[in-house]
Motif scaffolding. Structure first.
Motif, PDB file in Angstrom:
ATOM      1  N   LEU A   1     -68.717  82.705 -57.954  1.00 21.62           N
ATOM      2  CA  LEU A   1     -67.673  81.666 -57.741  1.00 21.62           C
ATOM      3  C   LEU A   1     -68.066  80.368 -57.301  1.00 21.62           C
ATOM      4  CD1 LEU A   1     -64.672  83.742 -56.905  1.00 21.62           C
ATOM      5  CD2 LEU A   1     -65.701  83.464 -59.300  1.00 21.62           C
ATOM      6  N   PHE A   2     -67.554  79.204 -57.869  1.00 27.36           N
ATOM      7  CA  PHE A   2     -67.721  77.715 -57.373  1.00 27.36           C
ATOM      8  C   PHE A   2     -68.998  77.566 -57.713  1.00 27.36           C
ATOM      9  CE2 PHE A   2     -64.616  79.676 -54.694  1.00 27.36           C
ATOM     10  CZ  PHE A   2     -63.436  78.984 -55.198  1.00 27.36           C
ATOM     11  N   ASP A   3     -69.881  77.846 -58.691  1.00 31.39           N
ATOM     12  CA  ASP A   3     -71.111  77.476 -59.022  1.00 31.39           C
ATOM     13  C   ASP A   3     -72.228  77.963 -57.866  1.00 31.39           C
ATOM     14  OD1 ASP A   3     -73.090  76.612 -60.820  1.00 31.39           O
ATOM     15  OD2 ASP A   3     -72.996  74.609 -59.822  1.00 31.39           O
ATOM     16  N   THR A   4     -71.923  78.849 -57.473  1.00 35.29           N
ATOM     17  CA  THR A   4     -73.175  79.610 -56.472  1.00 35.29           C
ATOM     18  C   THR A   4     -73.549  80.663 -57.177  1.00 35.29           C
ATOM     19  OG1 THR A   4     -71.473  81.086 -55.512  1.00 35.29           O
ATOM     20  CG2 THR A   4     -71.500  78.848 -54.516  1.00 35.29           C
ATOM     21  N   LYS A   5     -74.906  81.092 -56.579  1.00 38.57           N
ATOM     22  CA  LYS A   5     -75.591  82.141 -57.104  1.00 38.57           C
ATOM     23  C   LYS A   5     -74.950  83.509 -56.678  1.00 38.57           C
ATOM     24  CE  LYS A   5     -80.474  83.811 -57.151  1.00 38.57           C
ATOM     25  NZ  LYS A   5     -81.901  83.632 -56.585  1.00 38.57           N
ATOM     26  N   LYS A   6     -75.137  84.435 -57.694  1.00 40.28           N
ATOM     27  CA  LYS A   6     -74.542  85.516 -57.548  1.00 40.28           C
ATOM     28  C   LYS A   6     -74.927  86.577 -56.459  1.00 40.28           C
ATOM     29  CE  LYS A   6     -72.434  86.411 -62.023  1.00 40.28           C
ATOM     30  NZ  LYS A   6     -72.209  87.110 -63.233  1.00 40.28           N
ATOM     31  N   ALA A   7     -74.685  87.329 -55.772  1.00 43.01           N
ATOM     32  CA  ALA A   7     -75.315  88.159 -54.532  1.00 43.01           C
ATOM     33  C   ALA A   7     -75.976  89.358 -55.391  1.00 43.01           C
ATOM     34  CB  ALA A   7     -74.202  88.615 -53.678  1.00 43.01           C
TER      35      ALA A   7
END
Length: 331
Positions: free
Chosen positions: A125-131
């Motif tokens: 979310l919020f344009d972060t990298k998926k774990a």
């Protein structure tokens, strides 16, 4: 305020690697301080909480200045947003304590915080990298257990009684305000010997807020809703920082390098909220001097917990506990 440049002053990524047990110690300190940072203020009157939250956030900024002096880092303005989000959730804390108590409130907002943080990393979310999950089954099982615990917490009975609420309302509506409403010489206090202990714990008439006049059911609902809102805000404290790490080339992968900017956002937002509060109160804010020192201690404790939680040395420990892949720099 300055914008990020290519001449970053952040620590290099090849910083020394510390033993694994140091990471567990840091995680332990963070857990203890996060779970007890509001204890110092529990026994002191904080009224509507606006003054207290500003004192607490001022202590957080002071802690951030010390950190910045020790290890300078590039200032990314977008990180201010994370601090503002956290400060928004923090203004709910005092009303939560006054409605459902510190224990129940902390359990609900901490669980919501955990789930919100997990969702941000899991779904990017919020344009972060998926774990990247190393153990999907265990990861989902942990989320389900955490969510179930929050659901169970909601059914914990509030300590607020109908009798104390009724007496508080009588304090507000009493026309005999030429004396302190809790004074030993007050006639109506002497006529209620069985409720004397309750009365002595009630705020003075001038300190009674809207929260104090709610019914037990109203307080419970208000406290639970505010706890959920607070948890959502807390869970997105470092979402803007994660965005910087993954979206801006050359940015530091060490989460500690974004703490100072986030702390500045916390202080700015809390100050804005306090100024708005002063305007609403017509420049007569409710100031509680007894809450100053506990508020400072509370803010420093929270800052220490946040600092330890973001130390790069503890990431591998977090990955092992949560099931996230260690090849991902996830806060």
């Amino acid at each position: 305020m300055y914008t990020p440049t290519t001449n970053s002053t952040v620590l290099p990524d090849n910083s020394p690697v510390y033993p694994e047990y140091v990471g567990f110690i840091c995680a332990g300190v963070a857990v203890i301080f996060y779970g007890s940072n509001f204890v110092p203020v529990k026994k002191y009157e904080t009224g509507d909480g606006m003054f207290f939250q500003w004192i607490l956030c001022s202590a957080i900024l002071a802690s951030g200045l010390v950190l910045q002096a020790i290890r300078p880092s590039t200032f990314y303005p977008i990180c201010l947003l994370g601090g503002a989000i956290w400060a928004t959730g923090n203004i709910c804390v005092v009303p939560i304590i006054k409605t459902i108590g510190l224990g129940l409130g902390l359990c609900i907002w901490a669980t919501t915080n955990l789930i919100a943080g997990w969702a941000t990393g899991k779904f990017g979310l919020f344009d972060t990298k998926k774990a990247v999950l190393a153990n999907t089954a265990m990861n989902y099982a942990g989320v389900v257990i955490a969510g179930s615990s929050a659901f169970i917490y909601i059914f914990v009975k509030s300590e607020v009684s109908a009798q104390s609420t009724e007496l508080c309302n009588s304090t507000v509506s009493s026309s005999k305000l030429d004396f302190h409403p809790l004074g030993d010489k007050a006639p109506w206090v002497q006529s209620l010997p069985k409720e004397r202990n309750i009365l002595m714990q009630l705020p003075a008439a001038e300190d009674v807020t809207f929260i104090d006049t709610l019914s037990p059911k109203g307080k419970f609902i208000t406290g639970v809703v505010l706890s959920l809102v607070s948890g959502l805000c807390y869970g997105n404290l470092f979402s803007p920082s994660l965005h910087v790490q993954y979206a801006i080339p050359g940015s530091s992968t060490d989460s500690l390098d974004y703490v100072f900017a986030t702390f500045c956002g916390i202080y700015i937002a809390s100050t804005v909220y306090f100024l708005i509060y002063c305007l609403i109160m017509k420049n007569k804010p409710r100031i509680y001097s007894e809450a100053i020192l506990p508020g400072i201690v509370s803010g420093v404790m929270w800052s220490i917990a946040t600092g330890f939680l973001n130390l790069k040395l503890e990431k591998d420990v977090i990955f092992k506990v949560t099931g996230l892949s260690a090849d991902l720099d996830y806060n």
